[in-house]
Design a protein around this motif. Sequence first.
Motif, mmCIF file in Angstrom:
data_model
loop_
_atom_site.group_PDB
_atom_site.id
_atom_site.type_symbol
_atom_site.label_atom_id
_atom_site.label_comp_id
_atom_site.label_asym_id
_atom_site.label_seq_id
_atom_site.Cartn_x
_atom_site.Cartn_y
_atom_site.Cartn_z
ATOM 1 N N GLY A 28 -22.780 -0.675 -15.343
ATOM 2 C CA GLY A 28 -23.770 0.212 -14.764
ATOM 3 C C GLY A 28 -24.516 1.023 -15.796
ATOM 4 O O GLY A 28 -25.357 1.833 -15.468
ATOM 5 N N GLY A 29 -24.193 0.849 -17.092
ATOM 6 C CA GLY A 29 -24.972 1.446 -18.164
ATOM 7 C C GLY A 29 -24.539 2.816 -18.604
ATOM 8 O O GLY A 29 -24.883 3.248 -19.682
ATOM 9 N N GLY A 30 -23.782 3.561 -17.800
ATOM 10 C CA GLY A 30 -23.492 4.932 -18.161
ATOM 11 C C GLY A 30 -22.039 5.248 -18.423
ATOM 12 O O GLY A 30 -21.719 6.364 -18.821
ATOM 13 N N ARG A 31 -21.147 4.308 -18.217
ATOM 14 C CA ARG A 31 -19.721 4.593 -18.365
ATOM 15 C C ARG A 31 -19.311 4.545 -19.826
ATOM 16 O O ARG A 31 -19.762 3.696 -20.580
ATOM 17 N N VAL A 32 -18.447 5.465 -20.206
ATOM 18 C CA VAL A 32 -17.914 5.504 -21.561
ATOM 19 C C VAL A 32 -16.581 4.773 -21.527
ATOM 20 O O VAL A 32 -15.593 5.273 -20.984
ATOM 21 N N ARG A 33 -16.568 3.585 -22.097
ATOM 22 C CA ARG A 33 -15.368 2.765 -22.029
ATOM 23 C C ARG A 33 -15.300 1.850 -23.236
ATOM 24 O O ARG A 33 -16.272 1.669 -23.964
ATOM 25 N N HIS A 91 -12.375 11.046 -21.285
ATOM 26 C CA HIS A 91 -12.890 9.681 -21.144
ATOM 27 C C HIS A 91 -11.710 8.705 -21.112
ATOM 28 O O HIS A 91 -11.417 8.031 -22.105
ATOM 29 N N PRO A 92 -11.028 8.605 -19.987
ATOM 30 C CA PRO A 92 -9.782 7.823 -19.919
ATOM 31 C C PRO A 92 -9.951 6.318 -20.101
ATOM 32 O O PRO A 92 -8.959 5.625 -20.319
ATOM 33 N N GLU A 93 -11.179 5.812 -20.036
ATOM 34 C CA GLU A 93 -11.381 4.372 -20.223
ATOM 35 C C GLU A 93 -11.633 4.004 -21.683
ATOM 36 O O GLU A 93 -11.839 2.841 -22.003
ATOM 37 N N VAL A 94 -11.629 4.996 -22.559
ATOM 38 C CA VAL A 94 -11.800 4.736 -23.997
ATOM 39 C C VAL A 94 -10.438 4.469 -24.626
ATOM 40 O O VAL A 94 -9.452 5.142 -24.320
ATOM 41 N N ARG A 95 -10.380 3.486 -25.501
ATOM 42 C CA ARG A 95 -9.184 3.211 -26.301
ATOM 43 C C ARG A 95 -9.489 3.653 -27.726
ATOM 44 O O ARG A 95 -10.172 2.965 -28.475
ATOM 45 N N LEU A 96 -8.985 4.825 -28.079
ATOM 46 C CA LEU A 96 -9.341 5.469 -29.341
ATOM 47 C C LEU A 96 -8.375 5.071 -30.443
ATOM 48 O O LEU A 96 -7.157 5.130 -30.266
ATOM 49 N N GLU A 97 -8.923 4.678 -31.596
ATOM 50 C CA GLU A 97 -8.132 4.353 -32.785
ATOM 51 C C GLU A 97 -8.645 5.224 -33.934
ATOM 52 O O GLU A 97 -9.824 5.164 -34.279
ATOM 53 N N ASN A 122 -24.023 3.540 -29.302
ATOM 54 C CA ASN A 122 -23.373 3.185 -28.043
ATOM 55 C C ASN A 122 -22.830 4.416 -27.334
ATOM 56 O O ASN A 122 -22.747 5.511 -27.891
ATOM 57 N N ALA A 123 -22.451 4.220 -26.081
ATOM 58 C CA ALA A 123 -22.040 5.346 -25.239
ATOM 59 C C ALA A 123 -20.805 6.038 -25.786
ATOM 60 O O ALA A 123 -20.665 7.260 -25.656
ATOM 61 N N ARG A 124 -19.896 5.290 -26.408
ATOM 62 C CA ARG A 124 -18.670 5.890 -26.926
ATOM 63 C C ARG A 124 -18.967 6.821 -28.100
ATOM 64 O O ARG A 124 -18.442 7.942 -28.172
ATOM 65 N N VAL A 125 -19.791 6.349 -29.039
ATOM 66 C CA VAL A 125 -20.147 7.180 -30.184
ATOM 67 C C VAL A 125 -20.937 8.403 -29.735
ATOM 68 O O VAL A 125 -20.690 9.527 -30.195
ATOM 69 N N ALA A 126 -21.893 8.199 -28.827
ATOM 70 C CA ALA A 126 -22.685 9.316 -28.329
ATOM 71 C C ALA A 126 -21.789 10.350 -27.655
ATOM 72 O O ALA A 126 -21.973 11.566 -27.839
#
Length: 295
Positions: A85-90, A117-123, A267-271
């Motif tokens: 959908g373009g707006g989710r941070v994942r 942002h629970p759908e992000v997998r952060l390393e 990308n949405a994650r970096v933003a």
Amino acid sequence: MDLLALADFTLVARHGGFGKAGRAARRPKATLSRRVSELEAALDLRLFERGRRDLKLTEEGRALFERAGALLSELEETAAAIASGGGRVRGRLRISVPLLFGQVAMGRLAAEFVRQHPEVRLEVTTDDRTVDMIEEGYDLVIRVDPAADEALIGRPFLHDRLVVVAAPDLPRRTDETVPVVIRDGDAAEAWTLSTSSGPAAFKVSPIMRLSSMVMVRDAVRAGGGAARLPLSLVGRDIADGRLARWGDVAGSDIALWALYPSRRLLNARVAAFLEFLRQSFPTGVPEELAAYVEP
């Protein structure tokens, strides 16, 4: 050009070998080797120099990897954005940070970001060297006063400076040599400080050389001597009277920057992480990080 073969090539180049790439992607090593060979034949170029024990990119292979890796990442991110959908941070977000910042702040920052942002997998990895973001697959790096790099863009989000601190009962005299604790590798002969009464110079004698600033701070807290440390690391100690502030080290102002590759779309994650840093440190002054480190 076969995009699947190109993707296999970037996978092998990123991991530095067919075996490592195969294990990471859970694919047969022989399949990856065959696909890369087919790509080399189609391009009429040798992309890897194959030794008995190692695999190295040729000059042409390195140029292809730097450009293709970024383009494939953008395609993947565009497809993921459309699908979501373009707006989710994942998805996966890989960040490299300096050792000290990682030790004192990144654990809490990481937990708070993932909670939002629970759908992000952060390393997150800690490293004081200059990493190659494209080759090593990082989305964002945090660095102290980075050198200008046309391939990267970013913004400073925190400022800091060095101050000299010591236990309150350590004599502060300019006519005697001061025992000091320094970070291993730092030079120490004389320190010139900016104080409320003007410049002050101290002759110093290292009695301890320690490998990290956290160790240096702990030694100073225990009365081991004076030390030059970031204000953010000792600001709360100064405010609470555990350490005395002798003065500021002239010309020691520094900035922490968040950087990302300019050739890639943001990308949405970096933003989201950049906005998270802005919200976490709205003024960016050293005292703000000090309060964050020891709330």
